[in-house]
Design an enzyme around this catalytic site. Structure first.
Site, mmCIF file in Angstrom:
data_model
loop_
_atom_site.group_PDB
_atom_site.id
_atom_site.type_symbol
_atom_site.label_atom_id
_atom_site.label_comp_id
_atom_site.label_asym_id
_atom_site.label_seq_id
_atom_site.Cartn_x
_atom_site.Cartn_y
_atom_site.Cartn_z
ATOM 1 N N ASP A 212 0.848 -1.184 0.000
ATOM 2 C CA ASP A 212 0.000 0.000 0.000
ATOM 3 C C ASP A 212 0.890 1.242 0.000
ATOM 4 O O ASP A 212 2.021 1.206 0.492
ATOM 5 C CB ASP A 212 -0.890 0.024 1.245
ATOM 6 C CG ASP A 212 -1.714 -1.244 1.384
ATOM 7 O OD1 ASP A 212 -2.527 -1.505 0.489
ATOM 8 O OD2 ASP A 212 -1.535 -1.962 2.383
ATOM 9 N N ASP A 251 -2.163 -2.956 -4.609
ATOM 10 C CA ASP A 251 -2.952 -3.300 -3.440
ATOM 11 C C ASP A 251 -3.763 -2.058 -3.069
ATOM 12 O O ASP A 251 -4.436 -1.495 -3.907
ATOM 13 C CB ASP A 251 -2.036 -3.766 -2.306
ATOM 14 C CG ASP A 251 -2.797 -4.515 -1.210
ATOM 15 O OD1 ASP A 251 -4.018 -4.694 -1.344
ATOM 16 O OD2 ASP A 251 -2.174 -4.890 -0.209
ATOM 17 N N ASP A 255 -4.257 2.083 4.230
ATOM 18 C CA ASP A 255 -4.828 1.112 5.166
ATOM 19 C C ASP A 255 -4.607 1.603 6.591
ATOM 20 O O ASP A 255 -3.505 2.067 6.939
ATOM 21 C CB ASP A 255 -4.167 -0.264 5.016
ATOM 22 C CG ASP A 255 -4.741 -1.078 3.864
ATOM 23 O OD1 ASP A 255 -5.618 -0.558 3.147
ATOM 24 O OD2 ASP A 255 -4.288 -2.212 3.664
ATOM 25 N N ARG A 308 -14.118 0.444 -1.441
ATOM 26 C CA ARG A 308 -13.399 0.746 -0.205
ATOM 27 C C ARG A 308 -13.085 2.233 -0.098
ATOM 28 O O ARG A 308 -11.926 2.641 -0.135
ATOM 29 C CB ARG A 308 -12.117 -0.070 -0.087
ATOM 30 C CG ARG A 308 -12.343 -1.562 -0.028
ATOM 31 C CD ARG A 308 -11.033 -2.311 0.206
ATOM 32 N NE ARG A 308 -11.239 -3.746 0.144
ATOM 33 C CZ ARG A 308 -10.263 -4.647 0.235
ATOM 34 N NH1 ARG A 308 -9.014 -4.243 0.382
ATOM 35 N NH2 ARG A 308 -10.532 -5.939 0.163
#
Length: 431
Positions: A212, A251, A255, A308
Site C-alpha cells: 500500500d 494493493d 490502510d 473501499r
C-alpha cells in the site's frame, strides 16, 4: 483527460541529504507564507486531535530537519536514531523502484516459466501454487518489499516541498508509533513486480499483490493531509491479463489496521484505484481492533475509485464533507459496512454517472449499524440508507451507529462540497 491523471511522477535529481534550519515555533494547521513542516493538527480536527493531539515533528531542532531528493536519502533520514521530533522534507519525486523489477529478481526466477507451471490447464484450481518457481517468486517479492517499504518513526512530519513533491513506488509504514504527520505528497501506488497467482481465490482464481502507499499499523495520533493517492502512470486499465484474470499489481492506497487509532485524513485525493481505503483488515481481529480504529475522513475527494472508500471493520469512523465522483465503468460501492463497524457518514456529496444507482453507495458486508444524514447525490438530498434497502432488499442495513461525532472544526453544506473539495484537496494545494 481526467485532470487527476495528469499528475505524473518525475524522477528526482540526486542531491546530497541536507539539514534545514527550522522556522520559529509550531503552528496549528497552515497559514499562507508559513512553513508547512511546522504545522500541527488544529484543535478538535477529528479523532487525531483526541488527547495529546498530533504535532508530528513540528518542534524539531535544526539537527533533525532533513531535505531529501532521492529514495535512499529519504530512508536514511527516517533511520536516524532517536524519537525526538524530526522533519523530513521531500523535494521532487522520490522513485523507490528506479532500478526496475529485474533488480529484485531471485536467480532462476522466470515469469514465462511461472506462467507455464501454474497454468490452470496444467495446475488446476483446487490447490494453491507451490514448487520452485513459486519459491523464487516469493524470494523476489521479499527483496522488493525490503526495498520499497520504509518505517516512519514516532514524532515525525513527512512533508512535500512546493507543488510537485511525491513518492513513486514506495510504501510508508507507520507501525507501532505515536504522533506522525504526512502532508503534501503525491503518492503513486507501488507496482508489485511479483504478484502471486492464487487459483483458489474465487471461482476462476486471481492475481494478488502487495504494498500500500501508506499503512497505519498499530499506531496512534496520525494526521494525513493534502496528499494525492493515485495509480499514476500505471492504472489498472493498462495491466495485462493472464489465465483470463487481470494481472493485478496494486494493493490499497491507504490502510488503517491492526489496532491503529486516532487518525484524521483530511483534504486528500484518492483517484483511479480499485481497493482504495481499508479500516480494519480482518473480521477476526476483534482482540486488537475492538474499541480502536477511530478515524475521521473529511474534505477528501474520492474520484474514479471502484470500492473501499472506505470499507470499515470495528472502527468508529466519522466521514463528512467528502466528495465521491463515480463515472460510468467499474464500480462496486463507496462505503462498506463491515464487522462491528460504527460508520457515521454525514453531509457528503456524491456525483454519480446516470447509470450508477444511489443504492450502490452503501455495501453490507456484515450486519452493523450505520448513520447516514444530510448526504446529497447529484445536488439533491438522498436518504442513502433508504435507497440502499429498497434497491437491495437482500442486504438490508440498520440505522444508528450509536454515537455522534464532536471532533470537527468546520462542516460545510453538502452542496458546497464539490467545488470546495475539488479545488482545494490534494498535494500542492496547501493554503
Amino acid at each position: 483527460m481526467n485532470r487527476r491523471k495528469r499528475l505524473g511522477v518525475v524522477a528526482a535529481t540526486a542531491l546530497a541529504l541536507t539539514v534545514t534550519a527550522p522556522a520559529a515555533g509550531a503552528q496549528a494547521g497552515h497559514r499562507p507564507g508559513a512553513d508547512p513542516a511546522r504545522a500541527v493538527l488544529p484543535a478538535g480536527d477529528g479523532w487525531a486531535s483526541e488527547g495529546t493531539s498530533t504535532t508530528g515533528g513540528a518542534a524539531a531542532d535544526a539537527s533533525r530537519v532533513f531535505t531529501v531528493t532521492t529514495w535512499e536519502e529519504f530512508r536514511t533520514a527516517l533511520a536516524v536514531p532517536g524519537t525526538e521530533p524530526r522533519i523530513v522534507k521531500v523535494a521532487g519525486t522520490l522513485d523507490a523502484t528506479a532500478a526496475g523489477c529485474a533488480a529484485f529478481e531471485a536467480p532462476g526466477y522466470d515469469f514465462a516459466r511461472y506462467l507455464a507451471d501454474y497454468d490452470p490447464a496444467v495446475w488446476g484450481y483446487e490447490n494453491e501454487v507451490s514448487g520452485p518457481q513459486e519459491v523464487l517468486r516469493a524470494a523476489s517479492a521479499t527483496a522488493q518489499g525490503q526495498a520499497v517499504k520504509v518505517k516512519v518513526p514516532a514524532n515525525t512530519t513527512v512533508v512535500g516541498i512546493g507543488r510537485n513533491a511525491g513518492i513513486a513506488g514506495g510504501s510508508l509504514q507507520v507501525q507501532g508509533v505515536d504522533n506522525v504527520i504526512v502532508r503534501n505528497l503525491t503518492l503513486e501506488s507501488p507496482l508489485d513486480c511479483f504478484p502471486q497467482w492464487d487459483p483458489t481465490d474465487g471461482a476462476t482464481g486471481a492475481w494478488n499483490s502487495e504494498y500500500d502507499s501508506l499503512v497505519v499499523y498499530g499506531s496512534t495520533h496520525v494526521w494525513i493531509d493534502h496528499n494525492t493517492f493515485t495509480d499514476g502512470a500505471h492504472p489498472d486499465a493498462s495491466l495485462p491479463s493472464y489465465y483470463g484474470e487481470v494481472y493485478q499489481r496494486h494493493d490499497g492506497e491507504l490502510d488503517v489496521v491492526r489496532g491503529a487509532d486516532l487518525v484524521t485524513a483530511s483534504w486528500n485525493v484518492f483517484t483511479d484505484h480499485d481497493k482504495t481505503l481499508m479500516i480494519g483488515n480482518s473480521d477476526s481481529a476483534g482482540s486488537t481492533d475492538r474499541g480502536r480504529l477511530r478515524v475521521t475522513l473529511h474534505h477528501n475527494l474520492f474520484e474514479n475509485v471502484v470500492e473501499r472508500a472506505p470499507r470499515v471493520r470495528f472502527g468508529r469512523v466519522d466521514a463528512y464533507n467528502n466528495h465521491f465522483v463515480v463515472p460510468s465503468g467499474p464500480y462496486v460501492y463507496s462505503l462498506g459496512i463491515g464487522q462491528e463497524s460504527q460508520l457515521f457518514a454525514e453531509k457528503n456529496a456524491f456525483t454519480l454517472a446516470a447509470d450508477v444507482p444511489a443504492g450502490k453507495i452503501l455495501k453490507k458486508w456484515k450486519d452493523a449499524p450505520v448513520t447516514v444524514a444530510g448526504n446529497y447525490v447529484n445536488g439533491a438530498p438522498v436518504d442513502l440508507l433508504a435507497v440502499h434497502n429498497e434497491q437491495y432488499p437482500d442486504e438490508v442495513l440498520r440505522a444508528d451507529a450509536g454515537w455522534t461525532p464532536v471532533l470537527r472544526t468546520r462542516v460545510d453544506h453538502p452542496r458546497a462540497v464539490p467545488a470546495l473539495v475539488d479545488h482545494r484537496a490534494g498535494a500542492g494545494r496547501l493554503r
